[in-house]
Design an enzyme around this catalytic site. Structure first.
Site, PDB file in Angstrom:
ATOM      1  N   GLU A 182      59.884  35.236  66.328  1.00 12.40           N
ATOM      2  CA  GLU A 182      60.486  33.881  66.365  1.00 12.40           C
ATOM      3  C   GLU A 182      61.934  33.812  65.888  1.00 12.40           C
ATOM      4  O   GLU A 182      62.278  32.936  65.097  1.00 12.40           O
ATOM      5  CB  GLU A 182      59.639  32.928  65.511  1.00 12.40           C
ATOM      6  N   GLU A 298      49.214  34.653  71.266  1.00 11.69           N
ATOM      7  CA  GLU A 298      48.644  33.694  70.292  1.00 11.69           C
ATOM      8  C   GLU A 298      48.104  32.458  70.996  1.00 11.69           C
ATOM      9  O   GLU A 298      48.272  31.324  70.533  1.00 11.69           O
ATOM     10  CB  GLU A 298      49.704  33.270  69.271  1.00 11.69           C
TER      11      GLU A 298
HETATM   12  C1  XIL Z   1      49.787  30.806  61.275  1.00 13.31           C
HETATM   13  C2  XIL Z   1      48.371  31.055  60.742  1.00 13.31           C
HETATM   14  O1  XIL Z   1      47.465  30.895  61.792  1.00 13.31           O
HETATM   15  C3  XIL Z   1      48.070  30.092  59.616  1.00 13.31           C
HETATM   16  O2  XIL Z   1      46.813  30.404  59.025  1.00 13.31           O
HETATM   17  C4  XIL Z   1      49.176  30.138  58.557  1.00 13.31           C
HETATM   18  O3  XIL Z   1      48.942  29.136  57.596  1.00 13.31           O
HETATM   19  C5  XIL Z   1      50.541  29.925  59.192  1.00 13.31           C
HETATM   20  O4  XIL Z   1      50.732  30.869  60.224  1.00 13.31           O
HETATM   21  N1  XIL Z   1      53.188  31.651  65.017  1.00 13.31           N
HETATM   22  C6  XIL Z   1      52.901  32.851  64.420  1.00 13.31           C
HETATM   23  C7  XIL Z   1      51.711  32.960  63.521  1.00 13.31           C
HETATM   24  O5  XIL Z   1      53.549  33.869  64.724  1.00 13.31           O
HETATM   25  O6  XIL Z   1      51.896  33.913  62.496  1.00 13.31           O
HETATM   26  C8  XIL Z   1      51.328  31.635  62.923  1.00 13.31           C
HETATM   27  O7  XIL Z   1      50.107  31.808  62.208  1.00 13.31           O
HETATM   28  C9  XIL Z   1      51.197  30.583  64.010  1.00 13.31           C
HETATM   29  C10 XIL Z   1      52.506  30.406  64.741  1.00 13.31           C
END
Ligand code: XIL
Length: 391
Positions: A182, A298
């Site tokens: 990101e 994701e």
């Molecule tokens: C999220 C997790 O799912 C949560 O449990 C945590 O509180 C915050 O992070 N993009 C990403 C992930 O790359 O690492 C994130 O994961 C969601 C958005």
């Protein structure tokens, strides 16, 4: 005179307030009506989500030489045996949702704690699943000591030590690493599109290339990935991000950075109508033309703005999964589909995208009781229709 002016001023003020309030009411009304109309367009009661056979997502994907997997936390897999059993059945890859982030791995600047990560790596190994690393460089999930300890003098050393130690620890046991996560945000106003992160402030734009080189040195076998979100829809914001991400990938390739793949997070919105498969495929093709593989890393679909009726929600969400996956799996460079969680029992969206009516959310392939939902059928159908990958 002064009094009269004041009175006039007050009247104009009150009038403006009234006008603003009614304009806002009209706007909200329009917005709601617009949302209702577009939801009607998204929901098709007749849509067929039937699936042939009982095979798992893992096996359906594998039949096309694709990988299906999901993210989970140590705290879920280690306490819920039925969930763990479903996870091992359905998934060919495990992604630690939080357990390989700095916050978990680095209790102090001097120490590393691999307990949870190692438990997950063993779980993956024991169930014959691939294991994935997430993530080495991110502006979030940094430990509390980071802010006061890291400065422009020691930042490079701390970053390199982290990558060497963590990537080295899992070398030979890991399929891929999200090396950098990101870092594109056109809104931040830089001409290179980079997000204004602590790492950028400490090290300048070279930190991205540096991180990839360090990861490649520590594990020459792992697939090294740049991972990002907000690239899915035909909106000006997503378009700007697609352009900036492509520019970053081109820059890295031209510098000889050891990057092997691009991770498309695909956090989708169930109510979004601006989905344009042509544009999405054109973007993926440009990424593939750089010689990069692509992973959907994701995936989930929020139901935050969808109606309460679970049947309607499930249909719209399944439609979003199938439309998106049919488009992306048309691109032969896409080698994996990973959802951000497997069951609605454990999803970050319960916290990050909860519903106004407080109803439990229904965003993932399995429901809270671990039963397959229409979203599961949608993913299964997309795998069944996909062409076989070349490995
Ligand atoms: C999220 C997790 O799912 C949560 O449990 C945590 O509180 C915050 O992070 N993009 C990403 C992930 O790359 O690492 C994130 O994961 C969601 C958005």
């Amino acid at each position: 005179m002064i009094k009269k002016q004041r009175l006039m001023g007050r009247r104009v003020f009150l009038f403006s307030l009234g006008t603003l309030a009614s304009l806002a009411a009209v706007a909200t009304g329009n917005k709601l009506r617009h949302l209702n109309n577009s939801l009607q367009a998204l929901d098709n009661e007749e849509r067929d989500f039937t699936v042939i056979g009982e095979a798992t997502l893992r096996d359906r994907a594998a039949a096309k030489k694709l990988i299906y997997g999901a993210a989970s936390d140590y705290r879920y897999l280690s306490i819920a045996p039925q969930f763990a059993a479903s996870f091992a059945q359905e998934c060919g890859m495990l992604v630690p949702e939080n357990d390989l982030k700095w916050k978990t791995l680095r209790p102090t600047p001097e120490s590393f704690n691999f307990t949870q990560g190692d438990w997950l790596a063993k779980f993956a190994f024991d169930h014959n699943m691939l294991f994935r690393g997430h993530t080495l460089v991110w502006h979030e999930a940094l430990p509390p000591w980071f802010k006061d300890t890291v400065n422009s003098q020691n930042a490079l050393g701390i970053l390199l030590k982290h990558i060497e130690t963590v990537v080295g620890h899992y070398a030979g046991k890991i399929h891929s690493w999200d090396v950098v996560n990101e870092v594109i945000l056109p809104k931040d106003g830089r001409s290179d599109g980079l997000r204004n992160t602590p790492w950028l402030q400490l090290l300048g734009p070279d930190y991205i290339d540096i991180a990839f080189r360090a990861a490649a040195k520590a594990d020459p076998q792992a697939l090294l990935i740049y991972n990002d979100y907000g690239l899915d829809y035909d909106t000006p914001e997503h378009e700007a991000k697609r352009v900036a991400v492509l520019n970053l990938l081109k820059r890295l390739k031209s510098m000889g950075t050891p990057i092997h793949a691009f991770g498309m997070q695909a956090h989708l919105q169930g109510h979004e109508t601006r989905f344009n498969p042509k544009k999405l495929k054109a973007f993926l093709q440009e990424v593939a033309n750089l010689g990069l593989k692509i992973l959907i890393t994701e995936m989930d679909v929020t139901d935050q703005k969808l109606p309460l009726d679970a049947k309607v929600r499930d249909r719209i969400i399944a439609g979003a999964y199938e439309d998106y996956l049919s488009a992306v799996l048309d691109e032969p460079a896409v080698i994996a589909v990973l959802t951000w969680g497997l069951s609605d029992r454990y999803t970050w969206l319960s916290e990050f995208k909860s519903r106004g009516d407080k109803a439990p959310i229904r965003t993932l392939p399995l429901d809270e009781q671990l039963k397959r939902k229409l979203a599961w059928n949608a993913i299964a159908r997309a795998f069944d229709k996909a062409s076989e990958r070349e490995v």
